[in-house]
Design an enzyme around this catalytic site. Structure first.
Site, PDB file in Angstrom:
ATOM      1  N   ASP A  59     -14.171   7.142   5.163  1.00  0.00           N
ATOM      2  CA  ASP A  59     -13.629   6.907   6.503  1.00  0.00           C
ATOM      3  C   ASP A  59     -14.758   6.948   7.528  1.00  0.00           C
ATOM      4  O   ASP A  59     -15.648   7.807   7.447  1.00  0.00           O
ATOM      5  CB  ASP A  59     -12.614   7.998   6.882  1.00  0.00           C
ATOM      6  CG  ASP A  59     -11.344   7.934   6.043  1.00  0.00           C
ATOM      7  OD1 ASP A  59     -11.107   6.891   5.401  1.00  0.00           O
ATOM      8  OD2 ASP A  59     -10.600   8.936   6.035  1.00  0.00           O
ATOM      9  N   GLN A  82      -4.241  -3.545  12.795  1.00  0.00           N
ATOM     10  CA  GLN A  82      -5.634  -3.421  12.382  1.00  0.00           C
ATOM     11  C   GLN A  82      -6.152  -4.753  11.844  1.00  0.00           C
ATOM     12  O   GLN A  82      -5.381  -5.648  11.511  1.00  0.00           O
ATOM     13  CB  GLN A  82      -5.805  -2.320  11.330  1.00  0.00           C
ATOM     14  CG  GLN A  82      -5.101  -2.575  10.014  1.00  0.00           C
ATOM     15  CD  GLN A  82      -5.213  -1.379   9.064  1.00  0.00           C
ATOM     16  OE1 GLN A  82      -5.224  -0.223   9.487  1.00  0.00           O
ATOM     17  NE2 GLN A  82      -5.282  -1.647   7.772  1.00  0.00           N
ATOM     18  N   GLU A 114     -10.597   8.598  13.628  1.00  0.00           N
ATOM     19  CA  GLU A 114     -10.833   7.681  12.513  1.00  0.00           C
ATOM     20  C   GLU A 114     -10.650   6.245  12.984  1.00  0.00           C
ATOM     21  O   GLU A 114      -9.597   5.877  13.495  1.00  0.00           O
ATOM     22  CB  GLU A 114      -9.870   7.968  11.362  1.00  0.00           C
ATOM     23  CG  GLU A 114     -10.060   7.031  10.173  1.00  0.00           C
ATOM     24  CD  GLU A 114      -8.943   7.123   9.156  1.00  0.00           C
ATOM     25  OE1 GLU A 114      -8.527   6.076   8.623  1.00  0.00           O
ATOM     26  OE2 GLU A 114      -8.467   8.258   8.904  1.00  0.00           O
ATOM     27  N   SER A 125     -10.794   3.072   7.482  1.00  0.00           N
ATOM     28  CA  SER A 125     -10.767   3.570   6.110  1.00  0.00           C
ATOM     29  C   SER A 125     -11.125   2.388   5.223  1.00  0.00           C
ATOM     30  O   SER A 125     -10.557   1.296   5.378  1.00  0.00           O
ATOM     31  CB  SER A 125      -9.378   4.110   5.761  1.00  0.00           C
ATOM     32  OG  SER A 125      -9.345   4.556   4.427  1.00  0.00           O
ATOM     33  N   ASP A 163       0.853  -1.180   0.000  1.00  0.00           N
ATOM     34  CA  ASP A 163       0.000   0.000   0.000  1.00  0.00           C
ATOM     35  C   ASP A 163       0.892   1.234   0.000  1.00  0.00           C
ATOM     36  O   ASP A 163       1.744   1.386   0.872  1.00  0.00           O
ATOM     37  CB  ASP A 163      -0.884  -0.038   1.248  1.00  0.00           C
ATOM     38  CG  ASP A 163      -1.857   1.121   1.332  1.00  0.00           C
ATOM     39  OD1 ASP A 163      -1.747   2.051   0.508  1.00  0.00           O
ATOM     40  OD2 ASP A 163      -2.719   1.094   2.217  1.00  0.00           O
ATOM     41  N   ARG A 177       5.087   2.168  10.306  1.00  0.00           N
ATOM     42  CA  ARG A 177       5.026   3.377   9.496  1.00  0.00           C
ATOM     43  C   ARG A 177       6.026   4.380  10.072  1.00  0.00           C
ATOM     44  O   ARG A 177       5.724   5.118  11.011  1.00  0.00           O
ATOM     45  CB  ARG A 177       3.599   3.928   9.455  1.00  0.00           C
ATOM     46  CG  ARG A 177       2.635   2.968   8.753  1.00  0.00           C
ATOM     47  CD  ARG A 177       1.259   3.535   8.566  1.00  0.00           C
ATOM     48  NE  ARG A 177       0.369   2.561   7.923  1.00  0.00           N
ATOM     49  CZ  ARG A 177      -0.948   2.724   7.798  1.00  0.00           C
ATOM     50  NH1 ARG A 177      -1.514   3.819   8.263  1.00  0.00           N
ATOM     51  NH2 ARG A 177      -1.680   1.792   7.208  1.00  0.00           N
TER      52      ARG A 177
END
Length: 335
Positions: free
Chosen positions: A236, A125, A249, A252, A56, A110
């Site tokens: 989202d 997630q 959030e 997504s 991604d 990340r």
């Protein structure tokens, strides 16, 4: 370092009680998710071959963690940012049919994330993906799926309340749908993030749709990679979060690109070179199934349901020493 300290903050549960609650939420939610959406749990990779096109690209500027393997010389591996494209390939290779889907535990690094109450360099997630028919690539399918996920989250509120009545956060009764263009029209003089906060504070829970394409104001609401979500069929899920006075959030998600929308979005993003990657070639040739999918933040969900002020209270990660010390003095105990 950005850090918000709520006044008179009280986590209500000890660190060990919190760990117990985290396990309960994760175990219970994934069972409900699989049952309500007809998803099977499968194993997923921590890293993929850089040249496969499966990673991604997020907003296109984040740097993946890269390394080589002694057993496969000359190739570079990347720790996944998410499994948005890998899941669709798995559905194809494993022979899933329309109405069937999968979910998996996704863990990522990340490295370019900022440190604050909501963001961590470690991402965990539930990544999920489901096969749909070409006729089901529409807003009704998207909205029905969003309502199902919202219903599962609301069910989790009741489950957590039963076990931890003093710690649970009470959630709104319904979810409101709005597009990014409608949001810009409503708040033309605010930034995208300010718009999200304003609309979510008003309604409690919002599904903000159609993210990635350019708005009338000349810019997209937010960046989206051009090669997984269809920018006209995504969005989202946002919850209002009082502790931080902002929208949180949780997910997504979206209906994925088909041959036409992939070609259009690659051109708009200036990424037409990706059409030569193996994954993209298969998609443009119509070999992959139509799917809908997304990610649901595990730590974010625990943070929401347990009403915690910092994501580090519900996940073990790396934080600056100064942040740890300030949090500790204010009853925010980072794992």
């Amino acid at each position: 370092m950005k850090l918000i300290i709520p006044e008179n903050y009280d986590p209500r549960l000890s660190v060990r009680e919190t760990q117990e609650a985290i396990k309960y939420i994760r175990d219970t939610f994934q069972k409900e998710l699989g049952k309500e959406m007809n998803l099977e749990r499968i194993s997923a990779p921590l890293f993929v071959d850089k040249n496969s096109g499966l990673n991604d690209n997020l907003n296109g500027v984040e740097r993946p963690v890269q390394f080589d393997l002694a057993g496969i010389p000359g190739q570079t591996m990347e720790v996944v940012h998410s499994l948005a494209k890998w899941k669709r390939m798995a559905l194809y290779e494993y022979g899933f049919q329309p109405g069937e889907g999968l979910y998996t535990n996704m863990n990522a690094i990340r490295r370019d994330e900022d440190f604050d109450n909501l963001h961590s360099c470690y991402v965990d997630q539930w990544d999920w993906e489901k096969v749909i028919t070409r006729e089901d690539r529409n807003l009704d399918t998207l909205k029905d799926t969003v309502r199902t996920i919202f219903k599962i989250i609301k069910h989790m509120e009741h489950e957590v309340w039963y076990k931890y009545p003093n710690a649970v956060k009470h959630l709104p009764e319904d979810i409101t749908f709005i597009t990014s263009q409608e949001l810009e029209d409503r708040y033309p003089h605010h930034t995208p993030k300010e718009r999200e906060n304003l609309i979510t504070k008003e309604f409690g829970c919002v599904f903000l749709m159609k993210i990635g394409d350019q708005l009338k104001g000349g810019k997209p609401h937010d960046g989206r990679a051009p090669d997984y979500d269809d920018w006209q069929l995504n969005g989202d899920i946002l919850f209002w979060f009082e502790h931080l006075n902002c929208a949180l959030e949780i997910s997504s998600m979206g209906i994925r690109v088909d041959e036409t929308s992939l070609a259009e979005q690659l051109k708009k993003a200036g990424c037409e070179d990706r059409s030569q990657l193996p994954y993209h070639k298969m998609l443009l040739n119509g070999e992959l199934p139509c799917t809908i999918g997304g990610g649901i933040g595990q730590s974010r969900l625990c943070m929401l349901l347990l009403d915690r002020a910092h994501v580090g209270e519900v996940q073990a990660s790396i934080w600056p020493d100064e942040m740890r010390e300030i949090c500790r003095k204010n009853k925010i105990f980072l794992l």
